[in-house]
Scaffold this active site. Structure first.
Site, mmCIF file in Angstrom:
data_model
loop_
_atom_site.group_PDB
_atom_site.id
_atom_site.type_symbol
_atom_site.label_atom_id
_atom_site.label_comp_id
_atom_site.label_asym_id
_atom_site.label_seq_id
_atom_site.Cartn_x
_atom_site.Cartn_y
_atom_site.Cartn_z
ATOM 1 C CE LYS A 31 22.007 -15.577 103.244
ATOM 2 N NZ LYS A 31 22.905 -13.899 102.885
ATOM 3 C CG ASN A 32 23.625 -11.635 105.288
ATOM 4 O OD1 ASN A 32 23.457 -12.546 105.043
ATOM 5 N ND2 ASN A 32 23.998 -9.892 104.906
ATOM 6 C CB CYS B 110 22.635 -12.849 95.519
ATOM 7 S SG CYS B 110 21.205 -13.982 95.993
ATOM 8 N NE ARG C 65 28.329 -10.909 96.298
ATOM 9 C CZ ARG C 65 26.954 -10.911 96.721
ATOM 10 N NH1 ARG C 65 26.380 -12.260 96.419
ATOM 11 N NH2 ARG C 65 27.174 -11.244 97.739
ATOM 12 C CG ASP D 5 39.750 -7.221 95.137
ATOM 13 O OD1 ASP D 5 38.839 -7.177 94.961
ATOM 14 O OD2 ASP D 5 40.223 -6.419 95.435
ATOM 15 C CG ASP E 119 21.592 -7.359 101.535
ATOM 16 O OD1 ASP E 119 22.162 -7.615 100.974
ATOM 17 O OD2 ASP E 119 21.856 -8.548 102.272
ATOM 18 N NE ARG F 235 21.259 -18.258 99.170
ATOM 19 C CZ ARG F 235 21.696 -17.549 98.433
ATOM 20 N NH1 ARG F 235 21.723 -16.382 97.917
ATOM 21 N NH2 ARG F 235 22.444 -16.288 99.907
HETATM 22 C C1 UD1 Z 1 27.318 -9.045 102.110
HETATM 23 C C2 UD1 Z 1 25.717 -9.176 102.518
HETATM 24 C C3 UD1 Z 1 25.019 -9.520 101.256
HETATM 25 C C4 UD1 Z 1 24.652 -7.510 101.177
HETATM 26 C C5 UD1 Z 1 26.378 -7.327 101.283
HETATM 27 C C6 UD1 Z 1 26.597 -5.873 101.486
HETATM 28 C C7 UD1 Z 1 26.663 -11.806 103.233
HETATM 29 C C8 UD1 Z 1 26.686 -13.552 103.041
HETATM 30 N N1 UD1 Z 1 26.261 -11.631 101.764
HETATM 31 O O1 UD1 Z 1 28.089 -9.268 100.854
HETATM 32 O O2 UD1 Z 1 23.791 -9.557 101.118
HETATM 33 O O3 UD1 Z 1 24.779 -7.215 99.669
HETATM 34 O O4 UD1 Z 1 27.275 -7.457 102.456
HETATM 35 O O5 UD1 Z 1 25.308 -5.021 102.069
HETATM 36 O O6 UD1 Z 1 26.964 -11.169 104.383
HETATM 37 N N2 UD1 Z 1 34.444 -5.933 96.886
HETATM 38 C C9 UD1 Z 1 35.398 -5.905 96.350
HETATM 39 N N3 UD1 Z 1 36.071 -6.703 96.814
HETATM 40 C C10 UD1 Z 1 36.199 -7.726 97.889
HETATM 41 C C11 UD1 Z 1 34.707 -7.466 98.254
HETATM 42 C C12 UD1 Z 1 34.064 -6.676 97.810
HETATM 43 O O7 UD1 Z 1 35.616 -4.600 95.639
HETATM 44 O O8 UD1 Z 1 37.400 -8.012 97.995
HETATM 45 C C13 UD1 Z 1 32.728 -5.258 96.497
HETATM 46 C C14 UD1 Z 1 31.751 -5.665 95.946
HETATM 47 O O9 UD1 Z 1 31.804 -5.777 94.762
HETATM 48 C C15 UD1 Z 1 31.104 -4.321 96.286
HETATM 49 C C16 UD1 Z 1 31.291 -3.601 98.001
HETATM 50 O O10 UD1 Z 1 32.237 -4.406 97.787
HETATM 51 O O11 UD1 Z 1 30.634 -4.073 94.910
HETATM 52 C C17 UD1 Z 1 30.408 -4.478 99.043
HETATM 53 O O12 UD1 Z 1 30.278 -5.551 99.203
HETATM 54 P P1 UD1 Z 1 30.804 -6.475 100.247
HETATM 55 O O13 UD1 Z 1 30.369 -6.197 101.239
HETATM 56 O O14 UD1 Z 1 32.015 -7.238 100.878
HETATM 57 O O15 UD1 Z 1 29.842 -7.736 100.238
HETATM 58 P P2 UD1 Z 1 29.523 -8.646 100.765
HETATM 59 O O16 UD1 Z 1 29.765 -9.159 101.765
HETATM 60 O O17 UD1 Z 1 30.017 -10.206 99.082
#
Ligand code: UD1
Length: 430
Positions: free
Chosen positions: A22-23, A117, A122, A125, A306, A398
């Site tokens: 999925k991801n 989710c 989330r 930045d 996950d 989903r």
């Molecule tokens: C993706 C996955 C999600 C999984 C996560 C971590 C998808 C669609 N979703 O989510 O299922 O749980 O990876 O393996 O692939 N963060 C920041 N700033 C940012 C982006 C992230 O501070 O701009 C922080 C987040 O709050 C979190 C951490 O970084 O604490 C990891 O987030 P991230 O790896 O970016 O998760 P997603 O890509 O949203």
């Protein structure tokens, strides 16, 4: 409205075939927007997040042609707009990939703030920081508007302050058509990062180092198209491993990359579950009582966040006291209240759950609050004696292809029931 009715207490036995990841799919499909040609994508999971992305691309002017249930041809040569439908994009977290892809190809994009989710804050930045370093101006509101100041992005050195899957993939997408070299340091290393890089390279990009801390992307003038097959889903495979660990029995899990599963296999082995790998299969058997373990979720190759809800369910049935620490998200234990309705004994303090193992769970009416928590509650229902009615299953659909059919084929007593009235405690998250 639908719910799953699960009559639990039966060991699982048989074979499950894992679908495409999925991801990876929710990144690769929007990445097709970068391609000035036709791309054929195979091993696409049949899940609602993917269907939503097809609708978004179609609405932008892409030609999306399903070749069969798991293969699609996408032609993005005549895109009409860089503003995806607000209504569709806001429904999925991964809509942020539309920003990187559209900005990279057309120098501008306007995309709804992503939904998905709800695990607490989330932010995006790090995505914005990357685009800005590459010469974009980004304005955030209900929509995020990004525009390349000189019409086209340029390469940059980008250090990720925190390991982020989404930011790493988004910057990678934005960089493949930029002028010059982009270097991402402290990049995420998840299997789907490597899969996206392989897809982009198959389309004509020049991405090196994916799967390590440093990814180097040399911009090319055009991606011309090609064929690609998505990797198997690590988390779906892990979910079935957790299911057989919780219920007992034996499953042969087909279409896996065992290397991707090591972080999960190691924990299950520690808990007394047998895991035997051969080529692209895993044989998972639980014949003895489950032993306690401590788990901390971390970016890959650590234990995946996950899989945190699913392993918590397994540990709720293990002998002794276990501790699960969430190392990625602020608030990912919301499902624990529902699990406790089935008799689990869990205390949550911030990012730590302390689990006193119980001998058995007992079925009850419960509600899914997000995708993976929903899958975990399915596992709990399968392990529990009596009947569990699980609502809000649209979250599960989903990201899991035909989860009910796959579980029924290995002996689970689970069925989909259409409800006339919405359940009383409906969750708001989408
Ligand atoms: C993706 C996955 C999600 C999984 C996560 C971590 C998808 C669609 N979703 O989510 O299922 O749980 O990876 O393996 O692939 N963060 C920041 N700033 C940012 C982006 C992230 O501070 O701009 C922080 C987040 O709050 C979190 C951490 O970084 O604490 C990891 O987030 P991230 O790896 O970016 O998760 P997603 O890509 O949203």
């Amino acid at each position: 409205m639908t719910e799953y009715v699960i009559r639990g207490g039966h060991p699982l036995s048989g074979e499950v075939v894992v679908s495409g990841a999925k991801n990876a799919a929710v990144a690769i499909i929007p990445a097709a927007l970068l391609v000035d040609g036709v791309c054929r994508i195979e091993n696409v999971p049949e899940i609602s997040d993917v269907t939503l992305f097809f609708s978004i691309l179609d609405d932008l002017g892409a030609k999306v042609r399903l070749l069969n249930r798991h293969a699609v041809e996408i032609d993005c040569r005549s895109i009409r707009s860089t503003r995806p439908s607000y209504e569709l994009a806001r429904r999925i977290r991964a809509s942020y990939y539309l920003l990187g892809a559209l900005l990279g190809r057309f120098g501008e994009a306007t995309v709804a703030m992503p939904g998905g989710c709800d695990f607490g804050v989330r932010p995006i930045d790090l995505h914005v920081k990357g685009f800005t370093a590459m010469g974009a101006e980004v304005i955030e509101g209900g929509d995020i508007h990004a525009v390349a100041k000189n019409g086209r992005l340029h390469g940059a050195n980008i250090y990720m302050d925190q390991v982020s899957v989404g930011a790493t993939m988004n910057v990678m997408m934005a960089a493949v058509l930029a002028d010059g070299m982009t270097i991402i340091d402290n990049a995420a290393k998840e299997p789907h990062i490597v899969d996206l890089a392989n897809f982009l390279n198959a389309m004509g990009a020049d991405v090196k180092g994916a799967g390590t801390d440093t990814i180097k992307i040399r911009g090319v003038s055009r991606l011309t198209g090609g064929s690609y097959s998505i990797i198997p889903d690590q988390i779906e495979a892990g979910t079935y491993m957790a299911a057989v660990a919780a219920t007992g029995g034996q499953l042969l899990i087909r279409n896996v990359i065992p290397k991707h599963m090591e972080c999960i296999s190691c924990k299950l082995l520690e808990m007394g579950v047998e895991v035997m790998e051969e080529d692209d299969t895993l044989l998972v058997r639980r014949a003895a009582p489950l032993q306690r373990a401590n788990v901390k979720t971390l970016p890959y190759p650590g234990f995946p966040t996950d899989m945190q809800p699913q392993i918590t369910v397994v540990l709720s049935l293990a002998q002794g006291t276990s501790m699960v620490t969430e190392g990625v998200w602020d608030n990912r234990f919301k499902y624990v209240g529902e699990l406790k309705r089935l008799g689990a004994q869990i205390t949550v303090d911030g990012k730590v759950a302390v689990i006193e193992g119980v001998d058995s769970l007992v079925g009850a009416p419960i509600q899914a609050c997000d995708l993976r928590a929903g899958a975990a509650l399915v596992i709990a229902g399968l392990a529990a004696s009596g009947t569990t009615r699980l609502g809000n299953v649209q979250y599960i659909e989903r990201g899991y292809e035909n989860i009910v059919g796959k579980l029924r084929a290995v002996g689970a007593d689970i069925e989909i029931v259409e409800l006339e009235e919405p359940p009383v405690s409906e969750s708001h998250i989408s």
